[in-house]
Design an enzyme around this catalytic site. Structure first.
Site, PDB file in Angstrom:
ATOM      1  N   CYS A  93      14.033  52.655 -25.819  1.00  0.00           N
ATOM      2  CA  CYS A  93      14.723  52.258 -27.057  1.00  0.00           C
ATOM      3  C   CYS A  93      14.575  53.284 -28.177  1.00  0.00           C
ATOM      4  CB  CYS A  93      14.221  50.893 -27.513  1.00  0.00           C
ATOM      5  SG  CYS A  93      14.345  49.652 -26.220  1.00  0.00           S
ATOM      6  N   HIS A 147      15.930  49.859 -34.598  1.00  0.00           N
ATOM      7  CA  HIS A 147      16.299  49.355 -33.262  1.00  0.00           C
ATOM      8  C   HIS A 147      16.367  47.837 -33.358  1.00  0.00           C
ATOM      9  CE1 HIS A 147      16.314  48.330 -29.155  1.00  0.00           C
ATOM     10  NE2 HIS A 147      15.033  48.022 -29.069  1.00  0.00           N
ATOM     11  N   ASN A 151      19.594  43.003 -27.970  1.00  0.00           N
ATOM     12  CA  ASN A 151      18.905  44.290 -27.907  1.00  0.00           C
ATOM     13  C   ASN A 151      19.621  45.181 -26.891  1.00  0.00           C
ATOM     14  OD1 ASN A 151      17.144  46.368 -27.212  1.00  0.00           O
ATOM     15  ND2 ASN A 151      15.302  45.099 -27.299  1.00  0.00           N
TER      16      ASN A 151
HETATM   17  O1  UT7 Z   1      13.363  46.873 -27.063  1.00  0.00           O
HETATM   18  C1  UT7 Z   1      12.024  47.124 -26.812  1.00  0.00           C
HETATM   19  C2  UT7 Z   1      11.175  46.505 -27.814  1.00  0.00           C
HETATM   20  N1  UT7 Z   1      11.033  45.107 -27.569  1.00  0.00           N
HETATM   21  C3  UT7 Z   1      10.576  44.298 -28.509  1.00  0.00           C
HETATM   22  O2  UT7 Z   1      10.333  44.746 -29.594  1.00  0.00           O
HETATM   23  C4  UT7 Z   1      10.304  42.851 -28.182  1.00  0.00           C
HETATM   24  C5  UT7 Z   1       9.028  42.389 -28.875  1.00  0.00           C
HETATM   25  N2  UT7 Z   1       8.681  41.022 -28.572  1.00  0.00           N
HETATM   26  C6  UT7 Z   1       9.407  39.976 -29.050  1.00  0.00           C
HETATM   27  O3  UT7 Z   1      10.426  40.155 -29.686  1.00  0.00           O
HETATM   28  C7  UT7 Z   1       8.875  38.567 -28.823  1.00  0.00           C
HETATM   29  O4  UT7 Z   1       7.542  38.625 -28.385  1.00  0.00           O
HETATM   30  C8  UT7 Z   1       9.722  37.737 -27.792  1.00  0.00           C
HETATM   31  C9  UT7 Z   1      11.078  37.404 -28.388  1.00  0.00           C
HETATM   32  C10 UT7 Z   1       9.898  38.542 -26.510  1.00  0.00           C
HETATM   33  C11 UT7 Z   1       9.014  36.436 -27.463  1.00  0.00           C
HETATM   34  O5  UT7 Z   1       8.773  35.697 -28.662  1.00  0.00           O
HETATM   35  P1  UT7 Z   1       7.324  35.063 -28.929  1.00  0.00           P
HETATM   36  O6  UT7 Z   1       7.401  34.351 -30.209  1.00  0.00           O
HETATM   37  O7  UT7 Z   1       6.334  36.187 -28.793  1.00  0.00           O
HETATM   38  O8  UT7 Z   1       7.223  34.004 -27.779  1.00  0.00           O
HETATM   39  P2  UT7 Z   1       6.103  33.873 -26.652  1.00  0.00           P
HETATM   40  O9  UT7 Z   1       6.265  34.938 -25.632  1.00  0.00           O
HETATM   41  O10 UT7 Z   1       4.777  33.726 -27.318  1.00  0.00           O
HETATM   42  O11 UT7 Z   1       6.477  32.485 -25.989  1.00  0.00           O
HETATM   43  C12 UT7 Z   1       6.312  31.260 -26.720  1.00  0.00           C
HETATM   44  C13 UT7 Z   1       6.768  30.124 -25.830  1.00  0.00           C
HETATM   45  C14 UT7 Z   1       6.176  30.145 -24.436  1.00  0.00           C
HETATM   46  O12 UT7 Z   1       5.952  28.824 -24.031  1.00  0.00           O
HETATM   47  P3  UT7 Z   1       4.473  28.185 -24.106  1.00  0.00           P
HETATM   48  O13 UT7 Z   1       3.605  29.053 -23.254  1.00  0.00           O
HETATM   49  O14 UT7 Z   1       4.081  28.232 -25.562  1.00  0.00           O
HETATM   50  O15 UT7 Z   1       4.667  26.813 -23.578  1.00  0.00           O
HETATM   51  C15 UT7 Z   1       7.278  30.723 -23.593  1.00  0.00           C
HETATM   52  O16 UT7 Z   1       7.223  30.317 -22.240  1.00  0.00           O
HETATM   53  O17 UT7 Z   1       8.182  30.209 -25.668  1.00  0.00           O
HETATM   54  C16 UT7 Z   1       8.496  30.130 -24.262  1.00  0.00           C
HETATM   55  N3  UT7 Z   1       9.709  30.933 -24.036  1.00  0.00           N
HETATM   56  C17 UT7 Z   1      10.933  30.404 -24.119  1.00  0.00           C
HETATM   57  N4  UT7 Z   1      11.376  29.154 -24.383  1.00  0.00           N
HETATM   58  C18 UT7 Z   1      12.709  28.964 -24.414  1.00  0.00           C
HETATM   59  C19 UT7 Z   1       9.785  32.246 -23.756  1.00  0.00           C
HETATM   60  N5  UT7 Z   1      11.090  32.602 -23.633  1.00  0.00           N
HETATM   61  C20 UT7 Z   1      11.813  31.474 -23.874  1.00  0.00           C
HETATM   62  C21 UT7 Z   1      13.191  31.209 -23.902  1.00  0.00           C
HETATM   63  N6  UT7 Z   1      13.603  29.956 -24.163  1.00  0.00           N
HETATM   64  N7  UT7 Z   1      14.120  32.164 -23.667  1.00  0.00           N
END
Ligand code: UT7
Length: 322
Positions: free
Chosen positions: A113, A249, A279
């Site tokens: 990215c 980005h 993204n």
């Molecule tokens: O382009 C390269 C650079 N990339 C980035 O900069 C991405 C950086 N990371 C992020 O943007 C975020 O970490 C994400 C958007 C990927 C994830 O958001 P988060 O707030 O960090 O969520 P999480 O991974 O902590 O997940 C929270 C909960 C989990 O459930 P439990 O364990 O709390 O029950 C996940 O399983 O959300 C759940 N979850 C979803 N639920 C519904 C994860 N993905 C989804 C989804 N729909 N699509």
């Protein structure tokens, strides 16, 4: 020596896919995606490969620049989803756009990215050294090729598309870069390639799908953006209030809100369109720039900082005067 950007272009992939559409096939919902990322929809390519989207964006940028295409002597494509291992996507663009001028050089750059920023830096070096005089720089992706549509933690985040700019020497416009990388030993953002083949059997690794430890990448991203802004302001001897636009980005709205809050920068200084595109990795910055140009909000003389961050881990930024 100074560098200017004289043309902008973009290409949208053909299939618009909303969060509601995705929720029909994977365990997710519109509210989660919007709240956690800011994304409403993205575009996926059904028939066009990365070089096709890249060529469309390139033609728009060439038209916008109003230059003779035969004067382009460098084509760089930043991508992590090339059409194939070879030839380079840039070489395919050269052929598809009819840019087979004798002295033209084309090659791809993979810095995930951060790829577009790294490509701009490469182009500046080539222009300043006198090796080339008109550079076509493209960020293009068909990330849908490497998405696991059963994995809700990644498939809802990404989209396809391409953006392009034309760069050349200028008498006045300044351009500066700051780019860095650190080896991703923990594999927080990866996609496998071909396996080594000691038995001379043709064998792929288990998965070429994109895998990401989202929270680890989030923590890296907020530090990376701050590092880029601080370093580019030092290089340019400017204050943040002298910068008109920050074009990050487009990964997650919460990442930008966090940085804006921490650095006390007005959120309205950041251009965001991730709600529309998701993204698109190395395409996200040039798509945003082209959109801003078309909207008339990227005006002559404006000071702009673009910031990339992602797999590698890589991060970096470009300062330019529009
Ligand atoms: O382009 C390269 C650079 N990339 C980035 O900069 C991405 C950086 N990371 C992020 O943007 C975020 O970490 C994400 C958007 C990927 C994830 O958001 P988060 O707030 O960090 O969520 P999480 O991974 O902590 O997940 C929270 C909960 C989990 O459930 P439990 O364990 O709390 O029950 C996940 O399983 O959300 C759940 N979850 C979803 N639920 C519904 C994860 N993905 C989804 C989804 N729909 N699509």
């Amino acid at each position: 020596m100074s560098i200017e950007i004289i043309g902008y272009g973009l290409a949208q992939a053909e299939k618009r896919v909303t969060n509601h559409d995705l929720a029909k096939t994977v365990d997710t919902n519109d509210a989660w995606i919007q709240e956690r990322t800011g994304i409403n929809q993205r575009y996926f390519s059904m028939t066009k490969n990365t070089s096709d989207l890249a060529s469309e964006a390139a033609m728009m940028a060439i038209q916008d620049a109003k230059i003779d295409p035969k004067t382009i002597d460098l084509i760089l494509v930043a991508t992590i989803t090339p059409d194939g291992m070879m030839p380079s996507t840039a070489s395919l663009v050269q052929a598809k756009c009819g840019l087979n001028a004798q002295k033209c050089l084309s090659y791809d750059i993979n810095a995930a990215c951060t790829g577009f920023v790294v490509a701009m830096q490469n182009a500046q070096a080539m222009l300043e050294s006198g090796f080339v005089s008109n550079a076509l720089i493209i960020g293009a992706e068909t990330l849908s090729k490497i998405l696991d549509f059963k994995d809700r933690t990644t498939s809802v985040l990404f989209g396809d598309g391409a953006g392009a700019i034309i760069m050349r020497k200028s008498s006045s416009n300044q351009m500066r870069h700051y780019t860095r990388s650190e080896g991703d030993i923990n594999g927080v953002l990866t996609s496998d390639g071909l396996a080594l083949n000691p038995d001379m059997k043709f064998e792929h690794l288990s998965s070429h799908y994109l895998r990401m430890q989202g929270q680890a990448v989030f923590r890296f991203a907020v530090k990376a953006i701050e590092d880029v802004i601080v370093n580019l302001l030092i290089q340019t001897k400017l204050e943040i209030n002298q910068i008109d636009w920050i074009v990050p980005h487009q990964a997650n709205r919460r990442i930008i809100e966090y940085v804006a809050n921490k650095m006390n920068i007005d959120l309205s200084k950041f251009y965001l369109n991730l709600d529309q595109y998701g993204n698109t990795s190395s395409a996200s910055i040039p798509i945003a720039l082209s959109e801003m140009k078309t909207k008339g909000i990227l005006k002559e003389g404006m000071r702009v900082i673009c910031i990339g961050f992602g797999a590698g881990l890589t991060w970096g930024g470009s300062y330019f005067e529009s």
